[in-house]
Design a protein around this motif. Structure first.
Motif, PDB file in Angstrom:
ATOM      1  N   PHE A 193       8.864  74.165 -22.111  1.00 37.38           N
ATOM      2  CA  PHE A 193       8.577  72.742 -21.924  1.00 37.38           C
ATOM      3  C   PHE A 193       9.707  71.880 -22.476  1.00 37.38           C
ATOM      4  CE2 PHE A 193       6.690  68.771 -23.498  1.00 37.38           C
ATOM      5  CZ  PHE A 193       6.168  68.272 -22.311  1.00 37.38           C
ATOM      6  N   ARG A 194      10.211  72.231 -23.641  1.00 39.52           N
ATOM      7  CA  ARG A 194      11.297  71.453 -24.238  1.00 39.52           C
ATOM      8  C   ARG A 194      12.555  71.510 -23.377  1.00 39.52           C
ATOM      9  NH1 ARG A 194      15.064  73.373 -27.453  1.00 39.52           N
ATOM     10  NH2 ARG A 194      13.850  75.238 -27.928  1.00 39.52           N
ATOM     11  N   LYS A 195      12.874  72.697 -22.867  1.00 32.74           N
ATOM     12  CA  LYS A 195      14.040  72.830 -21.997  1.00 32.74           C
ATOM     13  C   LYS A 195      13.864  72.032 -20.708  1.00 32.74           C
ATOM     14  CE  LYS A 195      17.135  75.184 -22.259  1.00 32.74           C
ATOM     15  NZ  LYS A 195      18.509  74.857 -22.696  1.00 32.74           N
ATOM     16  N   ALA A 196      12.645  72.013 -20.179  1.00 35.58           N
ATOM     17  CA  ALA A 196      12.393  71.231 -18.962  1.00 35.58           C
ATOM     18  C   ALA A 196      12.580  69.739 -19.229  1.00 35.58           C
ATOM     19  CB  ALA A 196      10.974  71.517 -18.447  1.00 35.58           C
ATOM     20  N   GLN A 197      12.096  69.269 -20.366  1.00 34.27           N
ATOM     21  CA  GLN A 197      12.306  67.867 -20.719  1.00 34.27           C
ATOM     22  C   GLN A 197      13.792  67.549 -20.849  1.00 34.27           C
ATOM     23  OE1 GLN A 197       9.841  67.291 -24.272  1.00 34.27           O
ATOM     24  NE2 GLN A 197       8.488  65.988 -23.073  1.00 34.27           N
ATOM     25  N   GLN A 198      14.539  68.435 -21.457  1.00 34.71           N
ATOM     26  CA  GLN A 198      15.971  68.202 -21.620  1.00 34.71           C
ATOM     27  C   GLN A 198      16.678  68.131 -20.270  1.00 34.71           C
ATOM     28  OE1 GLN A 198      17.332  71.323 -24.215  1.00 34.71           O
ATOM     29  NE2 GLN A 198      16.341  70.460 -26.027  1.00 34.71           N
ATOM     30  N   ARG A 199      16.308  68.985 -19.336  1.00 37.15           N
ATOM     31  CA  ARG A 199      16.951  68.961 -18.020  1.00 37.15           C
ATOM     32  C   ARG A 199      16.638  67.680 -17.266  1.00 37.15           C
ATOM     33  NH1 ARG A 199      16.858  74.966 -15.224  1.00 37.15           N
ATOM     34  NH2 ARG A 199      17.840  76.078 -16.958  1.00 37.15           N
ATOM     35  N   ILE A 200      15.405  67.219 -17.371  1.00 36.83           N
ATOM     36  CA  ILE A 200      15.050  65.979 -16.693  1.00 36.83           C
ATOM     37  C   ILE A 200      15.809  64.813 -17.298  1.00 36.83           C
ATOM     38  CG2 ILE A 200      13.150  64.369 -16.285  1.00 36.83           C
ATOM     39  CD1 ILE A 200      11.296  66.727 -16.024  1.00 36.83           C
ATOM     40  N   ALA A 201      15.939  64.818 -18.624  1.00 37.46           N
ATOM     41  CA  ALA A 201      16.691  63.751 -19.278  1.00 37.46           C
ATOM     42  C   ALA A 201      18.158  63.780 -18.862  1.00 37.46           C
ATOM     43  CB  ALA A 201      16.565  63.881 -20.800  1.00 37.46           C
ATOM     44  N   GLU A 202      18.713  64.967 -18.672  1.00 34.89           N
ATOM     45  CA  GLU A 202      20.098  65.067 -18.239  1.00 34.89           C
ATOM     46  C   GLU A 202      20.281  64.585 -16.807  1.00 34.89           C
ATOM     47  OE1 GLU A 202      21.024  69.124 -18.800  1.00 34.89           O
ATOM     48  OE2 GLU A 202      21.089  69.027 -21.005  1.00 34.89           O
ATOM     49  N   LYS A 203      19.279  64.856 -15.948  1.00 39.08           N
ATOM     50  CA  LYS A 203      19.385  64.398 -14.561  1.00 39.08           C
ATOM     51  C   LYS A 203      19.273  62.884 -14.475  1.00 39.08           C
ATOM     52  CE  LYS A 203      17.366  68.625 -12.613  1.00 39.08           C
ATOM     53  NZ  LYS A 203      16.208  69.199 -11.871  1.00 39.08           N
ATOM     54  N   GLY A 204      18.343  62.311 -15.238  1.00 38.51           N
ATOM     55  CA  GLY A 204      18.171  60.855 -15.230  1.00 38.51           C
ATOM     56  C   GLY A 204      17.709  60.318 -13.894  1.00 38.51           C
ATOM     57  N   ASN A 205      16.934  61.100 -13.131  1.00 38.78           N
ATOM     58  CA  ASN A 205      16.463  60.672 -11.815  1.00 38.78           C
ATOM     59  C   ASN A 205      15.180  59.858 -11.983  1.00 38.78           C
ATOM     60  OD1 ASN A 205      15.903  60.340  -9.129  1.00 38.78           O
ATOM     61  ND2 ASN A 205      15.420  62.497  -8.725  1.00 38.78           N
ATOM     62  N   GLN A 206      15.273  58.572 -11.731  1.00 39.78           N
ATOM     63  CA  GLN A 206      14.120  57.680 -11.894  1.00 39.78           C
ATOM     64  C   GLN A 206      13.324  57.516 -10.605  1.00 39.78           C
ATOM     65  OE1 GLN A 206      13.272  56.609 -14.834  1.00 39.78           O
ATOM     66  NE2 GLN A 206      15.103  57.356 -15.878  1.00 39.78           N
ATOM     67  N   MET A 207      13.841  58.024  -9.494  1.00 37.77           N
ATOM     68  CA  MET A 207      13.175  57.795  -8.213  1.00 37.77           C
ATOM     69  C   MET A 207      12.003  58.760  -8.015  1.00 37.77           C
ATOM     70  SD  MET A 207      14.855  55.286  -7.079  1.00 37.77           S
ATOM     71  CE  MET A 207      14.202  55.230  -5.421  1.00 37.77           C
ATOM     72  N   LYS A 208      12.163  59.975  -8.458  1.00 40.45           N
ATOM     73  CA  LYS A 208      11.133  60.987  -8.238  1.00 40.45           C
ATOM     74  C   LYS A 208      10.014  60.865  -9.263  1.00 40.45           C
ATOM     75  CE  LYS A 208      10.698  65.964  -7.375  1.00 40.45           C
ATOM     76  NZ  LYS A 208      11.375  67.259  -7.393  1.00 40.45           N
ATOM     77  N   ASP A 209       8.825  61.299  -8.851  1.00 38.78           N
ATOM     78  CA  ASP A 209       7.678  61.288  -9.754  1.00 38.78           C
ATOM     79  C   ASP A 209       7.973  62.166 -10.966  1.00 38.78           C
ATOM     80  OD1 ASP A 209       5.235  61.042 -10.926  1.00 38.78           O
ATOM     81  OD2 ASP A 209       4.202  62.373  -9.540  1.00 38.78           O
ATOM     82  N   GLN A 210       7.856  61.583 -12.162  1.00 40.32           N
ATOM     83  CA  GLN A 210       8.227  62.300 -13.379  1.00 40.32           C
ATOM     84  C   GLN A 210       7.337  63.512 -13.605  1.00 40.32           C
ATOM     85  OE1 GLN A 210      10.704  61.893 -15.579  1.00 40.32           O
ATOM     86  NE2 GLN A 210      11.633  60.221 -14.429  1.00 40.32           N
TER      87      GLN A 210
END
Length: 956
Positions: A172-189
């Motif tokens: 879960f922590r790694k998934a959060q880090q990857r999403i933060a690195e992508k910074g994609n605000q358009m897709k459903d979080q």
């Protein structure tokens, strides 16, 4: 000739037909056909009658022949079916414990009643089929119980269960880090988080991914059917398993009637949140913790739900028709609700506008910060970590390493000399050996940090270094041999602009204050370098507040602040009686006017007075706070007199001339008068610093006392322990250096990337308390992400936990864990679990209806309440070990992990798989689960990526 013959045949035939028609007429042909039909029909009737008579004669002859009668079996079968069915005796014993068998039998009965009988009785009244199903279920439970008794559950509960939870949290922590690195605000979080989670899972597990089972209801049902069929194959007799009808019935009851509803309930985030609140129901919600959760929330749904509920309560309070003393209470409640609504609106606007900023950076650029002296930094684990990081950045780590190594040398040398003295009193002499070890240790420190060969070398006065070298060569070493140079190194770190002075201006210093929870405590007056600075930037007294709160500080000269004590009363809270003063506050500026009420105790006034008089020395001679009174301090007359005196104190404090003379005072005054729970400054800060410093002193004192109290029988063991004294300093210095230049993970011994493998790895096979230490450090490492810290801090945490375990349980900790596991699997606890399951699915013996999904607003408010409870229940000792900010982030990360039903299902299925692997170790369940999850889309993509990356290397 042939042609002539055919012509003659046709000729004669035609002639015959013409003569027949001329002679008998044209209707003769119909008569002829009728005669032929009658002839054929008569022959058929005669043949039938003849065959019947002959058959009857033949059957009569067979009755008297030697063959048995064939017509007796059918009537006999019909007669057996008409008889009453004899009751089948079923042994009701299942596990061998009556307290478990009774609720289990009820579960079986209710399951058959609600899932089979209600439709079966519409087809047949025969109960033999139902009895056979019940008998098969009981046989399976008996086999399951026998397997459970033979299984050692200690490794499962102490290692595998914790490993699975820690691995789930790591993914879960790694998934959060990857999403933060992508910074994609358009897709459903939420959707992106789930996809990324299973993408990380397949990278970590390598051979299995549970995305289909957790995200597709159809695949989940198929998985449970296959799993239940395998379990029936293991548990049922071969004959019953071959009965497909009964097997399918039992499989559907287990998969769709029991397992699927249970898994859905356990993975429901709202159910988990309610369970968390119920578990810590005895803890009272703290107002400050609640407001911090609101100001930190990044979920607009939570904020809107809290705002709507506050608005509803506000309308109710405004509709009340009250008078007298109740009106003041209601007004205070209304003001509090208005403040909550205002904070929610402000937070929602900031989230919608996307202007969220780092509060630590905000505090670093907003006014002055409280000063933590260097001597306190050097004795606190959390603070020292940040100072280490900064010293490494500036190239001054050698000075800090030297100071710490000398501290370690001094403590160890004192212990060894005390042991030596105690043994000399007993007539035992090993003076030369001990002094030789001390000299070797001292030479180790000198060679590592002060000699010409040292790298890095501590730059200090050459005269002091030469004097130390001479002392080492000609005198016996003492614990204080390095004191002069250590003092110079300390002064250098304190005064040199590269080190401590610049550290106070660095963002690491602000983060250190956040971890120490000191950004709201501007109470430390003065420092080692004589510069007394304090944090006066945040009127809301917390680093966790938003930019909107910090922007509300009344720094403009046009803002006018007026306050007076309007009422006083006596409160009783959990047996504690104290006086409470209601302060009415007016704030005016050019465009608006606000009014609210806040409540303060005398102790709040006293703490506030101590704080401002320390920060502004000129106020000590002007402001005079009414004195304390020990007895009869709840009398009405005394309270009225104190109210009058405190009012005079407030009016003098709010005098415009006073504010102009000390502009920074407005921040403290506004913080004190704001409509929120007052956070004490000096007392809390002093207690925190005592908490940081005293454990070190106490531990040294306890070690010394323990050394003194060593019995004679252990003297030889102490001598062996001291044999490695000569390398102590060198190891300490190397360990500190390795914390920066090589940081092996605390819980990993392999060479693979620790972030892409499971958490299960022994911490230290040589540690006596291996099992509890593994559990505690495993959870702490993943929950609070301690791998991001340097190795020195993590080693201190490990040592602290070891001391805590030994101090609490001594050498019996393993035995206590085994006893606890035995208690968890005892008949009483198992029976209690079965009863809870029965009562949850069949309350009062009736099948529970599907609980309707609660309203979104209620679920959102439950989330806020759960987070508030978790933050409130966290002990301060944990914050002092790893830092307040790290503790808060770790707890909220775990809470956020449980807010996704697909991820919760994954964890439930992992626990179930490990449970079955432990229960049936000989049945190759790991290979079975790999096959059941082989259709995973994430697994197929991972194999394609792996193949695409390996193909070029194979070509080369």
């Amino acid at each position: 000739s042939c042609l002539q013959t055919s012509l003659s045949i046709w000729g004669w035939g035609s002639l015959g037909l013409v003569l027949f028609l001329v002679t008998f007429g044209p209707f003769a042909i119909f008569y002829f056909a009728f005669y032929i039909l009658c002839f054929v029909g008569g022959g058929f009737v005669v043949t039938l009658l003849f065959g019947k008579s002959n058959s009857e004669k033949y059957l009569e002859q067979c009755e008297h022949s030697f063959l048995p009668c064939t017509s007796v079996g059918i009537p006999k079968c019909i007669e057996e079916m008409k008889r009453e069915a004899r009751p089948i005796k079923i042994d009701r014993r299942l596990t061998g414990a009556n307290i478990i068998d009774e609720p289990l039998q009820q579960v079986i009965q209710f399951s058959l009643r609600d899932y089979v009988q209600y439709w079966y009785y519409t087809l047949s009244d025969d109960e033999s089929f139902l009895l056979e199903i019940r008998q098969a279920l009981q046989y399976a439970l008996v086999q399951f119980s026998a397997r459970s008794k033979e299984t050692d559950w200690q490794p499962y509960f102490t290692t595998r269960l914790v490993d699975d939870f820690g691995t789930h949290l790591r993914v879960f922590r790694k998934a959060q880090q990857r999403i933060a690195e992508k910074g994609n605000q358009m897709k459903d979080q939420a959707e992106e988080l789930v996809d990324t989670f299973f993408e990380v899972e397949v990278e970590m597990e390598k051979e299995v991914c549970r995305d289909l089972v957790c995200t597709s209801p159809k695949d989940e049902e198929g998985f449970l059917r296959d799993l239940c069929e395998v379990l029936l194959y293991i548990l049922l007799p071969p004959g019953d398993f071959q009965n497909k009808i009964m097997r399918y019935f039992v499989r559907e009851i287990l998969s769709r009637g029991i397992l699927l509803p249970l898994i859905n309930q356990l993975s429901d985030p709202d159910y988990i949140n309610q369970y968390v609140i119920w578990m810590i129901r005895d803890s009272n919600c703290n107002y400050e913790a609640f407001m911090n959760i609101i100001k930190l929330s990044d979920n607009i749904g939570e904020l809107e739900a809290v705002k709507d509920k506050a608005s509803e309560e506000l309308q109710y309070l405004r509709s009340l028709d009250t008078a007298g003393d109740d009106i003041n209470t209601i007004k205070n409640q209304i003001n509090s609700l208005l403040y909550v609504i205002k904070v929610c609106d402000s937070r929602i606007q900031r989230l919608q506008s996307g202007k969220e900023i780092d509060t630590v950076k905000l505090a670093a650029n907003f006014g002055k910060l409280c000063t933590v002296p260097l001597d306190h930094i050097l004795v606190d684990n959390v603070a020292l970590q940040f100072f280490m990081d900064y010293m490494q950045q500036t190239g001054g780590q050698a000075h800090l390493f030297f100071w710490m190594t000398v501290e370690g040398y001094r403590v160890t040398a004192q212990q060894q000399l005390e042991v030596l003295q105690s043994r000399q009193k007993d007539g035992k002499h090993q003076t030369n050996q001990t002094k030789g070890l001390l000299r070797a240790a001292a030479f180790g420190v000198y060679e590592q940090y002060l000699s010409e060969k040292a790298s890095p070398r501590v730059n200090i006065d050459d005269n002091l270094v030469a004097k130390l070298a001479e002392t080492l060569n000609h005198e016996d070493p003492t614990p204080e041999i390095f004191d002069d140079i250590q003092r110079k190194v300390y002064e250098l770190m304190l005064r040199d602009e590269r080190f401590y002075p610049s550290f106070k201006q660095n963002v690491l210093y602000v983060r250190m204050l956040a971890e120490l929870d000191m950004l709201k405590d501007p109470s430390f007056r003065g420092s080692d370098d004589g510069e007394g600075e304090s944090f006066n930037g945040s009127p809301t007294s917390s680093i966790n507040l938003s930019l909107d709160d910090l922007s509300n500080v009344p720094t403009d000269e046009t803002v006018q602040l007026h306050a007076y004590i309007s009422d006083t009363g006596v409160c009783n809270d959990h047996g504690k009686t104290y006086a409470l003063y209601a302060i009415t506050v007016h704030r005016r500026n050019a465009n608006s006017e606000e009014m609210w009420k806040t409540y303060r105790r005398y102790s709040d006034f006293h703490d506030f007075h101590m704080r401002i008089t320390e920060q502004f020395e000129n106020l000590a001679n002007i402001l005079k706070l009414p004195g304390k009174k020990t007895f009869n301090n709840m009398d009405r007359e005394f309270l009225e007199k104190r109210k009058k005196d405190l009012n005079a104190y407030l009016q003098l404090l709010l005098n415009p001339e006073m504010m102009k003379a000390s502009p920074a005072l407005a921040h403290y005054v506004y913080d004190f008068l704001e409509n929120k729970a007052y956070s004490k400054g000096k007392g809390d800060f002093a207690r925190k610093m005592d908490t940081f410093v005293n454990p070190l002193r106490n531990s040294m004192r306890n070690v010394s006392n323990a050394v003194k109290s060593i019995p004679d029988s252990l003297a030889e063991g102490m001598t062996k322990m001291s044999d490695n004294m000569g390398k102590m300093s060198e190891r300490l210095g190397q360990d500190i250096k390795q914390s920066f230049f090589k940081v092996p993970p605390l819980m990993q011994k392999t060479y693979s990337d620790p972030d892409h493998c499971r958490v299960a790895a022994p911490i230290d096979d040589n540690v006596d308390d291996n099992i509890p230490l593994r559990v505690m450090l495993l959870l702490m490492d993943e929950v609070f992400d301690l791998k991001e810290r340097n190795q020195w801090l993590r080693r201190n945490i490990k040592n602290l936990l070891q001391q805590l375990i030994r101090a609490t349980y001594g050498d019996t900790i393993n035995r206590k864990i085994v006893d606890h596991v035995d208690w968890m699997t005892s008949p009483e606890q198992v029976a209690d679990a079965v009863k809870r399951f029965r009562d949850a699915f069949w309350p009062n013996g009736i099948l529970a209806e599907t609980v309707p999904r609660r309203d979104k607003a209620i679920r959102m408010r439950t989330r806020v309440a759960g987070k508030t409870k978790l933050l409130e229940v966290m002990p301060d000792e944990l914050k002092h070990i790893i830092g307040a900010e790290t503790t808060r982030k770790g707890i909220l990360r775990v809470f956020e992990m449980f807010q996704h039903s697909q991820l919760n299902k994954r964890m439930v299925y992992v626990f179930l798989e490990r449970f079955l692997e432990t229960l049936f170790p000989q049945n190759k369940f790991p290979e079975l689960f790999h096959k059941l999850h082989s259709r995973s889309k994430q697994m197929q993509r991972y194999k394609q990526r792996l193949h695409s990356t390996q193909a070029p290397s194979l070509q080369k």
